[in-house]
Design a protein around this motif. Structure first.
Motif, PDB file in Angstrom:
ATOM      1  N   HIS A  46      49.531  48.791  32.708  1.00 49.85           N
ATOM      2  CA  HIS A  46      49.461  48.765  34.175  1.00 49.85           C
ATOM      3  C   HIS A  46      48.619  47.593  34.661  1.00 49.85           C
ATOM      4  CE1 HIS A  46      50.987  52.949  35.483  1.00 49.85           C
ATOM      5  NE2 HIS A  46      51.519  52.630  34.328  1.00 49.85           N
ATOM      6  N   LEU A  47      47.575  47.277  33.912  1.00 47.74           N
ATOM      7  CA  LEU A  47      46.742  46.127  34.276  1.00 47.74           C
ATOM      8  C   LEU A  47      47.572  44.847  34.194  1.00 47.74           C
ATOM      9  CD1 LEU A  47      43.830  45.149  34.958  1.00 47.74           C
ATOM     10  CD2 LEU A  47      43.489  44.860  32.496  1.00 47.74           C
TER      11      LEU A  47
ATOM     12  N   PHE B 162      34.673  37.023  39.781  1.00 53.68           N
ATOM     13  CA  PHE B 162      33.620  36.592  38.864  1.00 53.68           C
ATOM     14  C   PHE B 162      33.711  35.087  38.681  1.00 53.68           C
ATOM     15  CE2 PHE B 162      31.581  40.062  36.201  1.00 53.68           C
ATOM     16  CZ  PHE B 162      31.890  41.083  37.075  1.00 53.68           C
ATOM     17  N   GLN B 163      32.588  34.484  38.239  1.00 47.19           N
ATOM     18  CA  GLN B 163      32.596  33.075  37.882  1.00 47.19           C
ATOM     19  C   GLN B 163      33.178  32.934  36.470  1.00 47.19           C
ATOM     20  OE1 GLN B 163      31.379  30.665  40.131  1.00 47.19           O
ATOM     21  NE2 GLN B 163      31.341  32.476  41.462  1.00 47.19           N
TER      22      GLN B 163
ATOM     23  N   TRP C  32      41.563  41.436  30.760  1.00 50.45           N
ATOM     24  CA  TRP C  32      40.380  41.802  31.556  1.00 50.45           C
ATOM     25  C   TRP C  32      39.708  40.557  32.120  1.00 50.45           C
ATOM     26  CZ3 TRP C  32      39.826  46.160  33.799  1.00 50.45           C
ATOM     27  CH2 TRP C  32      40.207  47.356  33.191  1.00 50.45           C
TER      28      TRP C  32
ATOM     29  N   LEU D  89      35.053  45.771  27.927  1.00 47.53           N
ATOM     30  CA  LEU D  89      36.277  46.377  28.448  1.00 47.53           C
ATOM     31  C   LEU D  89      37.397  46.397  27.408  1.00 47.53           C
ATOM     32  CD1 LEU D  89      36.134  44.803  32.006  1.00 47.53           C
ATOM     33  CD2 LEU D  89      36.175  47.265  31.542  1.00 47.53           C
TER      34      LEU D  89
ATOM     35  N   SER E  68      27.442  46.557  33.431  1.00 48.03           N
ATOM     36  CA  SER E  68      27.431  45.282  34.144  1.00 48.03           C
ATOM     37  C   SER E  68      27.235  45.576  35.621  1.00 48.03           C
ATOM     38  CB  SER E  68      28.751  44.535  33.935  1.00 48.03           C
ATOM     39  OG  SER E  68      28.896  43.545  34.943  1.00 48.03           O
TER      40      SER E  68
ATOM     41  N   VAL F 175      31.474  40.888  29.837  1.00 49.48           N
ATOM     42  CA  VAL F 175      32.011  42.146  30.363  1.00 49.48           C
ATOM     43  C   VAL F 175      33.345  42.461  29.687  1.00 49.48           C
ATOM     44  CG1 VAL F 175      32.617  43.438  32.422  1.00 49.48           C
ATOM     45  CG2 VAL F 175      30.864  41.682  32.547  1.00 49.48           C
TER      46      VAL F 175
ATOM     47  N   PHE G  42      48.131  54.831  38.748  1.00 50.80           N
ATOM     48  CA  PHE G  42      48.052  56.006  37.887  1.00 50.80           C
ATOM     49  C   PHE G  42      48.357  57.242  38.715  1.00 50.80           C
ATOM     50  CE2 PHE G  42      45.788  55.396  33.669  1.00 50.80           C
ATOM     51  CZ  PHE G  42      45.978  54.035  33.614  1.00 50.80           C
TER      52      PHE G  42
ATOM     53  N   LYS H 260      40.629  38.892  40.444  1.00 54.28           N
ATOM     54  CA  LYS H 260      40.539  40.013  41.385  1.00 54.28           C
ATOM     55  C   LYS H 260      39.102  40.290  41.808  1.00 54.28           C
ATOM     56  CE  LYS H 260      44.979  40.825  41.154  1.00 54.28           C
ATOM     57  NZ  LYS H 260      45.864  40.692  42.330  1.00 54.28           N
ATOM     58  N   LEU H 261      38.189  40.266  40.855  1.00 52.77           N
ATOM     59  CA  LEU H 261      36.806  40.624  41.204  1.00 52.77           C
ATOM     60  C   LEU H 261      35.932  39.408  41.496  1.00 52.77           C
ATOM     61  CD1 LEU H 261      35.804  43.788  39.169  1.00 52.77           C
ATOM     62  CD2 LEU H 261      37.224  43.553  41.200  1.00 52.77           C
TER      63      LEU H 261
ATOM     64  N   HIS I 178      31.181  44.426  42.464  1.00 52.73           N
ATOM     65  CA  HIS I 178      32.402  43.692  42.811  1.00 52.73           C
ATOM     66  C   HIS I 178      33.602  44.636  42.892  1.00 52.73           C
ATOM     67  CE1 HIS I 178      31.266  39.239  42.183  1.00 52.73           C
ATOM     68  NE2 HIS I 178      30.182  39.933  42.448  1.00 52.73           N
TER      69      HIS I 178
ATOM     70  N   ILE J 262      30.724  51.231  30.960  1.00 53.95           N
ATOM     71  CA  ILE J 262      30.639  49.763  30.899  1.00 53.95           C
ATOM     72  C   ILE J 262      29.375  49.310  31.620  1.00 53.95           C
ATOM     73  CG2 ILE J 262      31.734  47.587  31.545  1.00 53.95           C
ATOM     74  CD1 ILE J 262      33.398  49.039  29.534  1.00 53.95           C
TER      75      ILE J 262
ATOM     76  N   PHE K 229      49.795  44.731  37.125  1.00 54.20           N
ATOM     77  CA  PHE K 229      48.986  44.460  38.314  1.00 54.20           C
ATOM     78  C   PHE K 229      48.641  42.973  38.417  1.00 54.20           C
ATOM     79  CE2 PHE K 229      44.620  44.587  40.307  1.00 54.20           C
ATOM     80  CZ  PHE K 229      45.045  44.915  41.587  1.00 54.20           C
TER      81      PHE K 229
ATOM     82  N   PHE L 295      35.951  45.145  46.031  1.00 56.71           N
ATOM     83  CA  PHE L 295      37.404  44.996  45.860  1.00 56.71           C
ATOM     84  C   PHE L 295      38.151  46.209  46.399  1.00 56.71           C
ATOM     85  CE2 PHE L 295      41.117  45.335  42.825  1.00 56.71           C
ATOM     86  CZ  PHE L 295      41.820  44.245  43.329  1.00 56.71           C
TER      87      PHE L 295
ATOM     88  N   LYS M 288      45.112  51.001  42.695  1.00 55.90           N
ATOM     89  CA  LYS M 288      45.530  49.664  42.283  1.00 55.90           C
ATOM     90  C   LYS M 288      46.475  49.695  41.094  1.00 55.90           C
ATOM     91  CE  LYS M 288      42.878  47.656  45.344  1.00 55.90           C
ATOM     92  NZ  LYS M 288      43.429  46.829  46.456  1.00 55.90           N
ATOM     93  N   LEU M 289      46.184  50.537  40.130  1.00 59.81           N
ATOM     94  CA  LEU M 289      47.023  50.537  38.920  1.00 59.81           C
ATOM     95  C   LEU M 289      48.094  51.628  38.937  1.00 59.81           C
ATOM     96  CD1 LEU M 289      44.820  49.500  35.888  1.00 59.81           C
ATOM     97  CD2 LEU M 289      45.821  48.130  37.712  1.00 59.81           C
TER      98      LEU M 289
ATOM     99  N   GLU N 205      31.030  34.100  33.585  1.00 62.59           N
ATOM    100  CA  GLU N 205      30.472  35.452  33.630  1.00 62.59           C
ATOM    101  C   GLU N 205      31.410  36.490  33.018  1.00 62.59           C
ATOM    102  OE1 GLU N 205      28.095  35.340  37.902  1.00 62.59           O
ATOM    103  OE2 GLU N 205      30.249  35.706  37.854  1.00 62.59           O
TER     104      GLU N 205
ATOM    105  N   PHE O 135      41.514  39.606  35.139  1.00 63.76           N
ATOM    106  CA  PHE O 135      41.184  40.559  36.207  1.00 63.76           C
ATOM    107  C   PHE O 135      39.833  40.237  36.849  1.00 63.76           C
ATOM    108  CE2 PHE O 135      38.898  44.523  37.312  1.00 63.76           C
ATOM    109  CZ  PHE O 135      39.650  44.898  38.423  1.00 63.76           C
TER     110      PHE O 135
ATOM    111  N   LYS P 167      27.015  43.687  38.083  1.00 64.34           N
ATOM    112  CA  LYS P 167      27.929  42.886  38.891  1.00 64.34           C
ATOM    113  C   LYS P 167      29.310  43.517  38.969  1.00 64.34           C
ATOM    114  CE  LYS P 167      28.800  38.181  39.946  1.00 64.34           C
ATOM    115  NZ  LYS P 167      28.117  36.891  39.858  1.00 64.34           N
TER     116      LYS P 167
END
Lengths: 217, 217
Positions: free
Chosen positions: B114-115, B91-92, B81, B103, A108, B99, A91, B88-89, A114, A106, B118, A118, A88-89, B95, B84, A110
């Motif tokens: 890169h993020l 999340f609500q 993040w 991150l 979490s 996280v 690298f 992408k993931l 997820h 990290i 993306f 993804f 995705k990124l 939430e 993201f 969830k």
DNA sequence: AAATAAATTTAGACAAGCCTAAAAATATTT
DNA sequence: AAATATTTTTAGGCTTGTCTAAATTTATTT
């Protein structure tokens, strides 16, 4: 919840103890984590207290069921992040490891699940290592170092277990890439080197190289 | 390289000192970080040593240029993040914060850039907060709390400045979502409450709520 | 089997980051 | 302006995770 240091110790023991979960020496852990044996002894005592490892003075350390589960979960996270970084990124192959080393800690539940969704539930990471699922089960078909294959066996290159640039460049020269078809023609007893066919073309590789090429049948 | 604790202090001081970069009191930092004033004094001394903050005994703390840059960079990472996780993931809304809090401390310049690529260079995070670019510059158009808008003004909900579940549930009940069109009909002098139209429908909200809804015109 | 070498553990120390309790400085009342 | 209250700092201590140096156990030689 475990600290970052604890997680790194569990991961190191997991890596060193192999499939048979043998006991691992204090020095081996120290070397793996680039720390001192005395520091390892200290930490092992804490992990014993928490029932994450089995430990008898002077007799080495192995993971308990609980410790093993945690280690596998960290491996899962590490490899999923590697896939994310590469796919995705964008690298490069050899850039993902250090960042994944951070991301794997990290916390979490969830996030991991997820991320897995993804990425469409990948089974192998960019190095060809299998990714355990959320229950800690590895995909049935494992990759293994080329050197472990018998004469006659065929497979595909799914990764490498070293990302030293000189090694990767040498693979390039041998025209060995991810996905290359490879067949073991003969194993030379004397120096453990191999006669192989790569994409149909015969060649010869040393045991050092064969140890670091991962094959999936 | 800075430790996790140092980064959290810089972020807290950044958050508290506002646009004018006023000096921040020791107690305010302690409250923000849910720690004790004496711990703050200790850490501030270390940050002073590292030239990340300006500090005079009993006179509060402000960020140096270097400290400010680091803080903005952490804010950038946090907000990217969040985008993201939400986009992408899946999340609500409520939430993502915890996280992202983890991150944001990942160290890899390449990862952030890169993020950002993306995610197609987002300018706001899910809470409507602006995302600084890689040079630390914030987008020109800012969002502001609903309460700051004059009677008659119109805008879109771009975020909230609280993610307390009770608050978010109440917004749901009021049918206020990200992207809802909102118009201020009247400001009630007496209790600072507001008459508003939400997606065309008239309703009434307290100043407490209006303070925490972010609007972009 | 005794001597030597290697691996491991123990003992004591240190930095980071936090704490409580007491002292000092600043701010607010009276 | 003195007394009181609040804020901030200092002093001393604790935990985590590391280290060095010395002691102990296990492994290997001779």
């Amino acid at each position: 919840m475990n600290t970052l240091a604890e997680e790194n110790y569990l991961k190191a023991i997991f890596k060193l103890s192999g499939k048979q979960k043998e006991a691992v020496s204090t020095n081996a852990i120290a070397e793996e984590l680039e720390t001192k044996a005395s520091s390892v002894t200290d930490m092992i005592k804490k992990l014993t207290e928490k029932k994450l490892v089995n430990y008898q003075k002077y007799q080495g350390t192995s993971l308990t069921k609980k410790g093993h589960e945690i280690a596998v979960h960290i491996v899962r996270k590490h490899r999923l992040w590697e896939v994310f970084l590469l796919k995705k990124l964008k690298f490069q192959w050899d850039e993902v490891h250090d960042v994944a080393e951070q991301l794997e800690h990290i916390k979490s539940p969830k996030l991991v699940e997820h991320l897995d969704t993804f990425l469409c539930f990948p089974q192998y990471d960019p190095h060809g290592d299998p990714i355990p699922n959320k229950n800690g089960e590895f995909p049935k078909s494992f990759s293994a170092p080329l050197i472990d294959f018998a004469a006659g066996s065929k497979g595909k290159v799914v990764g490498v277990s070293q990302d030293n640039p000189a090694f990767l460049q040498y693979l390039d020269k041998l025209e060995i890439q991810l996905g290359s078809k490879i067949q073991v023609i003969e194993k030379i007893e004397f120096d453990q080197s191999l006669e192989v066919k790569i994409n149909g073309k015969a060649t010869h590789i040393s045991s050092e190289v064969a140890k670091n090429i991962l094959i999936k049948q």
